[in-house]
Design an enzyme around this catalytic site. Structure first.
Site, PDB file in Angstrom:
ATOM      1  N   ARG A 193      29.887  50.295  43.460  1.00  0.00           N
ATOM      2  CA  ARG A 193      31.250  50.783  41.882  1.00  0.00           C
ATOM      3  C   ARG A 193      30.219  49.613  41.162  1.00  0.00           C
ATOM      4  NH1 ARG A 193      36.532  49.210  40.329  1.00  0.00           N
ATOM      5  NH2 ARG A 193      36.277  50.281  38.237  1.00  0.00           N
TER       6      ARG A 193
ATOM      7  N   TYR B 268      45.991  45.448  45.378  1.00  0.00           N
ATOM      8  CA  TYR B 268      46.133  44.267  45.833  1.00  0.00           C
ATOM      9  C   TYR B 268      46.785  43.645  45.973  1.00  0.00           C
ATOM     10  CZ  TYR B 268      41.994  44.087  42.942  1.00  0.00           C
ATOM     11  OH  TYR B 268      40.122  44.042  42.549  1.00  0.00           O
TER      12      TYR B 268
ATOM     13  N   HIS C  49      34.932  48.701  31.396  1.00  0.00           N
ATOM     14  CA  HIS C  49      35.439  48.216  32.420  1.00  0.00           C
ATOM     15  C   HIS C  49      35.682  46.445  31.160  1.00  0.00           C
ATOM     16  CE1 HIS C  49      36.190  46.580  36.658  1.00  0.00           C
ATOM     17  NE2 HIS C  49      36.721  45.457  36.077  1.00  0.00           N
TER      18      HIS C  49
ATOM     19  N   ASN D 146      43.261  50.539  41.651  1.00  0.00           N
ATOM     20  CA  ASN D 146      42.611  49.271  42.638  1.00  0.00           C
ATOM     21  C   ASN D 146      44.335  48.426  42.414  1.00  0.00           C
ATOM     22  OD1 ASN D 146      40.138  50.159  40.769  1.00  0.00           O
ATOM     23  ND2 ASN D 146      40.390  48.653  38.985  1.00  0.00           N
TER      24      ASN D 146
ATOM     25  N   GLU E 264      41.291  50.545  34.971  1.00  0.00           N
ATOM     26  CA  GLU E 264      42.909  49.500  34.962  1.00  0.00           C
ATOM     27  C   GLU E 264      43.018  50.337  32.934  1.00  0.00           C
ATOM     28  OE1 GLU E 264      43.331  46.111  36.951  1.00  0.00           O
ATOM     29  OE2 GLU E 264      42.533  46.874  38.936  1.00  0.00           O
TER      30      GLU E 264
ATOM     31  N   GLU F  82      38.921  50.003  44.506  1.00  0.00           N
ATOM     32  CA  GLU F  82      39.008  48.289  44.056  1.00  0.00           C
ATOM     33  C   GLU F  82      40.375  47.667  45.215  1.00  0.00           C
ATOM     34  OE1 GLU F  82      39.497  45.824  41.200  1.00  0.00           O
ATOM     35  OE2 GLU F  82      38.069  47.248  39.612  1.00  0.00           O
TER      36      GLU F  82
HETATM   37  C1  NOJ Z   1      41.110  44.343  38.368  1.00  0.00           C
HETATM   38  C2  NOJ Z   1      39.756  44.573  37.553  1.00  0.00           C
HETATM   39  O1  NOJ Z   1      39.756  45.506  37.938  1.00  0.00           O
HETATM   40  C3  NOJ Z   1      38.461  43.542  38.556  1.00  0.00           C
HETATM   41  O2  NOJ Z   1      38.004  43.360  37.309  1.00  0.00           O
HETATM   42  C4  NOJ Z   1      39.431  42.048  38.700  1.00  0.00           C
HETATM   43  O3  NOJ Z   1      38.351  40.754  39.059  1.00  0.00           O
HETATM   44  C5  NOJ Z   1      40.040  42.525  40.426  1.00  0.00           C
HETATM   45  N1  NOJ Z   1      41.601  43.618  39.962  1.00  0.00           N
HETATM   46  C6  NOJ Z   1      40.510  40.591  40.545  1.00  0.00           C
HETATM   47  O4  NOJ Z   1      41.374  40.413  39.339  1.00  0.00           O
END
Ligand code: NOJ
Length: 492
Positions: A95, A319, A140, A317, A186, A390
């Site tokens: 991607r 985390y 992006h 995405n 995002e 992500e």
């Molecule tokens: C989401 C973003 O899409 C990406 O560009 C970024 O580096 C990561 N989060 C980590 O923060």
């Protein structure tokens, strides 16, 4: 407050240490992800126009280490080597994002820059030669600067037209080979960080009670316009799919109290519902309407029709996670958080933190949160196809650590084991998850944090010619993808 034992009771079904490819459906896609501004560099080559991030990074005080993406990790010149790496590690998919101002240097869509087209053609062809499927993001965060300066960028509804022209050009030029598109990455972060806190380009915060909502509205319309254009002009011939990438930290109610539960629900609506409710239900979530009143734009009837069902898949995405408690006024900065009437907490009952801490101040390792977000999306939006577009964690750049220590990223290996088992569990629970992308292939430019945070599977030696060194996590993934992840030894 949340009791750890109770919450985790259900969780450890697929032991994180045992997760293997056999826990996933046979056609499940494993990929790595990057974005143009974070890796390409070559900011003045190939007739590229400036983007809002070029301007922002060159403004005093915006980036923690005063760095920028002028050179980044020089992917523009090293893309072949980087694609070889993806192939060597054994991923099925890559991607990446297209830089809008490489295709239209001023964003206006009057004259296509053929050098930009050639660059992405080369990438796509090199991937396909290696049997790697391209998943392409159109936006992006790197808006052509001219569009921002001449007409207000995302603040102006006219942007929808320019985005549509840009998307049309990409579909026409690359769609014979690209079958998976992501319109916007995002949109939440652009709205909040770009127009409320101002920590991202274009750095606006002066009208933080209205601009984030307007910008989000226009991003949704731009997404839907591109989707609709694809259906009319390309779908029959090219047969591709189009998604939108939303980001979401899981929101776990901090207690059984009704106020905390509805605060957590609100938090999810303000992250995902903001973008997916209009698409699935035709309007913003009720709680956003109630709490924001006239701050929230209205969809005109024809826009509602355009937006409804404008998705083939949801990109997620993800985390990290938080406990959410009700608060009448959020202690966090900015009106965006105030409207949500909640606070984000990181402690279990008893004071232990929610998970191990990565380098970014917001990132704790909480694998069970991913299972919960996936199940939440499945339940709330009628089980759509989902790609985790992500997932990853960062280490702090450390000048004085020897290379072999920086490469031995044990916590990242644990992170992937945990999060991959969470995905496997969500699939077992019934969520229609089709793929998983690691953020990121390489250490790269981490926006306002510059090069101080390293998210890569592959270490980039910033002091010595940007040489790439796969970390332990890259070798772990290579073994995982081959189906023998438990073997010892780094290289095979
Ligand atoms: C989401 C973003 O899409 C990406 O560009 C970024 O580096 C990561 N989060 C980590 O923060």
């Amino acid at each position: 407050m949340v009791k750890k034992e109770e919450l985790l009771k259900e969780y450890e079904q697929v032991e994180p240490t045992n997760v293997s490819k056999t826990h996933f459906p046979p056609n499940f896609v494993f990929g790595v992800a990057t974005s143009a501004y974070q890796i390409e560099g070559a900011c003045e080559e190939g007739n590229r126009g400036a983007s809002i991030w070029d301007d922002f990074t060159h403004t005093e005080g915006k980036i923690i280490d005063k760095s920028n993406g002028d050179v980044a990790v020089d992917h523009y010149h090293r893309y072949k080597e980087d694609i070889d790496l993806i192939a060597k590690l054994g991923f099925d998919a890559y991607r990446f994002s297209i830089s809008w101002s490489r295709i239209f240097p001023d964003g206006l869509g009057t004259k296509i820059n053929m050098e930009g087209i050639t660059f992405y053609n080369n990438i796509i062809d090199a991937l396909l030669q290696k049997g790697i499927q391209p998943y392409v993001t159109l936006y992006h965060w790197d808006l052509p600067l001219h569009l921002h300066e001449s007409m207000g960028g995302w603040l102006n509804k006219e942007i929808v037209k320019y985005f549509e022209i840009y998307a049309d050009t990409c579909f026409a030029s690359f769609g014979d080979r690209v079958k998976n598109w992501i319109t916007i990455n995002e949109p939440l972060q652009t709205a909040v960080n770009g127009y409320c806190t101002g920590i991202f380009a274009p750095g606006r915060h002066q009208h933080s009670s209205t601009e984030p909502y307007l910008v989000a509205h226009h991003q949704i319309l731009a997404h839907a316009a591109a989707f609709s254009l694809y259906q009319r002009k390309y779908k029959d011939k090219q047969g591709g799919n189009i998604g939108l990438v939303v980001d979401c930290e899981w929101a776990e109610a901090n207690s059984d109290k009704i106020e905390d539960k509805s605060a957590a629900a609100r938090r999810l609506d303000f992250q995902i519902g903001w973008y997916l409710h209009p698409i699935y239900y035709g309007d913003y979530p009720e709680v956003m309407r109630n709490n924001l009143g006239d701050q929230l734009p209205k969809f005109m009837q024809k826009d509602k029709e355009l937006v409804r069902n404008s998705l083939d898949f949801v990109g997620l995405n993800h985390y990290t996670s938080r406990f959410i408690a009700h608060a009448t006024k959020s202690p966090e900065e900015g009106s965006f958080y105030e409207a949500q009437e909640m606070e984000r907490l990181v402690e279990w009952e008893g004071g232990e933190v929610i998970g191990e801490k990565a380098a970014s101040e917001w990132l704790y390792v909480v694998p069970w949160g991913l299972r919960k977000v996936l199940n939440y999306i499945a339940k709330t939006y009628n089980n759509p196809p989902i790609y985790v577009t992500e997932n990853g964690m960062d280490d702090e750049e450390n000048d004085s650590s020897p290379l072999h220590e920086m490469l031995d990223d044990k916590l990242r290996v644990r992170y992937f084991k945990g999060y991959l088992s969470a995905v496997a569990q969500a699939i077992k629970d019934g969520a229609d998850v089709r793929g998983y992308f690691v953020w990121s292939l390489l250490d790269n430019f981490e926006w306002a944090q510059g090069y101080t945070k390293r998210f890569g599977l592959v270490y980039v030696d910033y002091k010595n010619g940007l040489v790439r060194h796969p970390k332990s996590s890259a070798y772990w993934f290579m073994r995982f993808l081959k189906g023998n992840e438990e073997k010892n030894g780094k290289e095979e």
